[in-house]
Scaffold this active site. Structure first.
Site, PDB file in Angstrom:
ATOM      1  N   ASP A  96       1.337   3.363   2.560  1.00  0.00           N
ATOM      2  CA  ASP A  96      -0.017   3.057   2.127  1.00  0.00           C
ATOM      3  C   ASP A  96       0.004   1.654   1.516  1.00  0.00           C
ATOM      4  O   ASP A  96       1.075   1.120   1.191  1.00  0.00           O
ATOM      5  CB  ASP A  96      -0.469   4.114   1.118  1.00  0.00           C
ATOM      6  CG  ASP A  96      -1.810   3.801   0.503  1.00  0.00           C
ATOM      7  OD1 ASP A  96      -2.749   3.477   1.250  1.00  0.00           O
ATOM      8  OD2 ASP A  96      -1.914   3.859  -0.742  1.00  0.00           O
ATOM      9  N   ASP A 148      -3.056  -0.162  -0.783  1.00  0.00           N
ATOM     10  CA  ASP A 148      -3.652  -0.308  -2.114  1.00  0.00           C
ATOM     11  C   ASP A 148      -3.191   0.807  -3.039  1.00  0.00           C
ATOM     12  O   ASP A 148      -3.292   1.996  -2.712  1.00  0.00           O
ATOM     13  CB  ASP A 148      -5.176  -0.295  -2.008  1.00  0.00           C
ATOM     14  CG  ASP A 148      -5.700  -1.513  -1.274  1.00  0.00           C
ATOM     15  OD1 ASP A 148      -5.926  -2.536  -1.925  1.00  0.00           O
ATOM     16  OD2 ASP A 148      -5.862  -1.435  -0.036  1.00  0.00           O
ATOM     17  N   ASP A 152      -0.388   6.886  -2.868  1.00  0.00           N
ATOM     18  CA  ASP A 152      -0.805   7.205  -4.239  1.00  0.00           C
ATOM     19  C   ASP A 152      -2.033   8.094  -4.324  1.00  0.00           C
ATOM     20  O   ASP A 152      -2.259   8.742  -5.347  1.00  0.00           O
ATOM     21  CB  ASP A 152      -1.119   5.905  -4.991  1.00  0.00           C
ATOM     22  CG  ASP A 152      -2.396   5.249  -4.479  1.00  0.00           C
ATOM     23  OD1 ASP A 152      -3.360   5.099  -5.249  1.00  0.00           O
ATOM     24  OD2 ASP A 152      -2.439   4.883  -3.283  1.00  0.00           O
TER      25      ASP A 152
END
Length: 249
Positions: A23, A25, A199
């Site tokens: 991922d 951001d 996240d």
């Protein structure tokens, strides 16, 4: 050493038999109030380039951003990637894209009009999807979320995807888990042990996907519950862990 989360152990070091899915951001990059304000830390592009080579190309970005944005952020790299949570994909040099519905233009205009009432709130046009951000204006969360819910009436085949201080209006039928599984059917990912680092809630589908194929997820942060097996404290810890992976076995 990279810091683990308070709830899960730190991950093992990167090994040469992995297929590594990252991922962006909140994972590789620290969050900013506006998506365009994120900073790519010095040296990160070089680390990704070396790891991509040492994994024989089996490193991909899997992000809510568009492929064009990913290429701009990590230039001159042109990595395998899934953008818009899988609505855009690139593997073996080929890209697949979804068409934008006409009704989305009116929804975009109305969303921008609403966001303008809340300084710091932003509406991000992602082509076939819209993201309504309130990180810079917490008071905008409820009205933006209510607007997004009501906009579904004009966008059949769309659904809401909640995230970290954001909600997206996006087409049905694609998520990060499905994108990872699709990439895993192609070289150079096929036959390797899949590992996903992310996240957000949108990354849970990918954690489950890699877990069902002999791999594991690595959560960035302390959010619980999660299907991830390991965790790292924050994006800085992820970057340190990746740099340590340059000496992979």
């Amino acid at each position: 050493m990279p810091l683990p989360s308070a709830h899960l152990p730190a991950p093992p070091a990167v090994t040469s038999d992995w297929a590594l899915f990252l991922d962006v951001d909140g994972t590789l990059l620290d969050f900013a109030d506006a998506p365009g304000d994120v900073v790519v830390q010095p040296g990160l592009v070089d680390v990704l380039a070396v790891l991509h080579g040492r994994l024989d190309g089996a490193l991909a970005l899997v992000s809510g951003r568009r492929l064009a944005q990913l290429d701009e952020l990590f230039a001159p790299l042109h990595l395998p990637a899934a953008g818009l949570h899988g609505l855009e994909r690139r593997d073996d040099g080929h890209e697949s894209l979804h068409a934008r519905p006409v009704a989305l233009d009116a929804v975009l205009a109305a969303a921008r009009s609403l966001a303008a009432k809340f300084p710091g709130a932003r509406v991000e046009d992602k082509g076939v999807a819209l993201a309504l951000h309130w990180r810079g204006s917490p008071a905008a969360e409820e009205p933006l979320h209510e607007f997004a819910t009501s906009a579904l009436i004009d966008l059949p085949g769309y659904h809401l995807q909640p995230g970290n201080h954001v909600v997206e209006l996006r087409p049905d039928g694609a998520h990060k888990g499905e994108a990872v599984l699709e990439l895993m059917t192609h070289a150079p990912f096929h036959g390797r042990r899949p590992v996903f680092v992310g996240d957000d809630l949108t990354d849970e589908a990918a954690f489950k996907a890699v877990g069902s194929h002999g791999g594991f997820g690595i959560l960035v942060g302390a959010r619980q519950p999660s299907a991830a097996r390991y965790a790292l404290h924050d994006p800085a810890a992820v970057r340190d862990w990746l740099e340590e992976g340059l000496s992979l076995a």
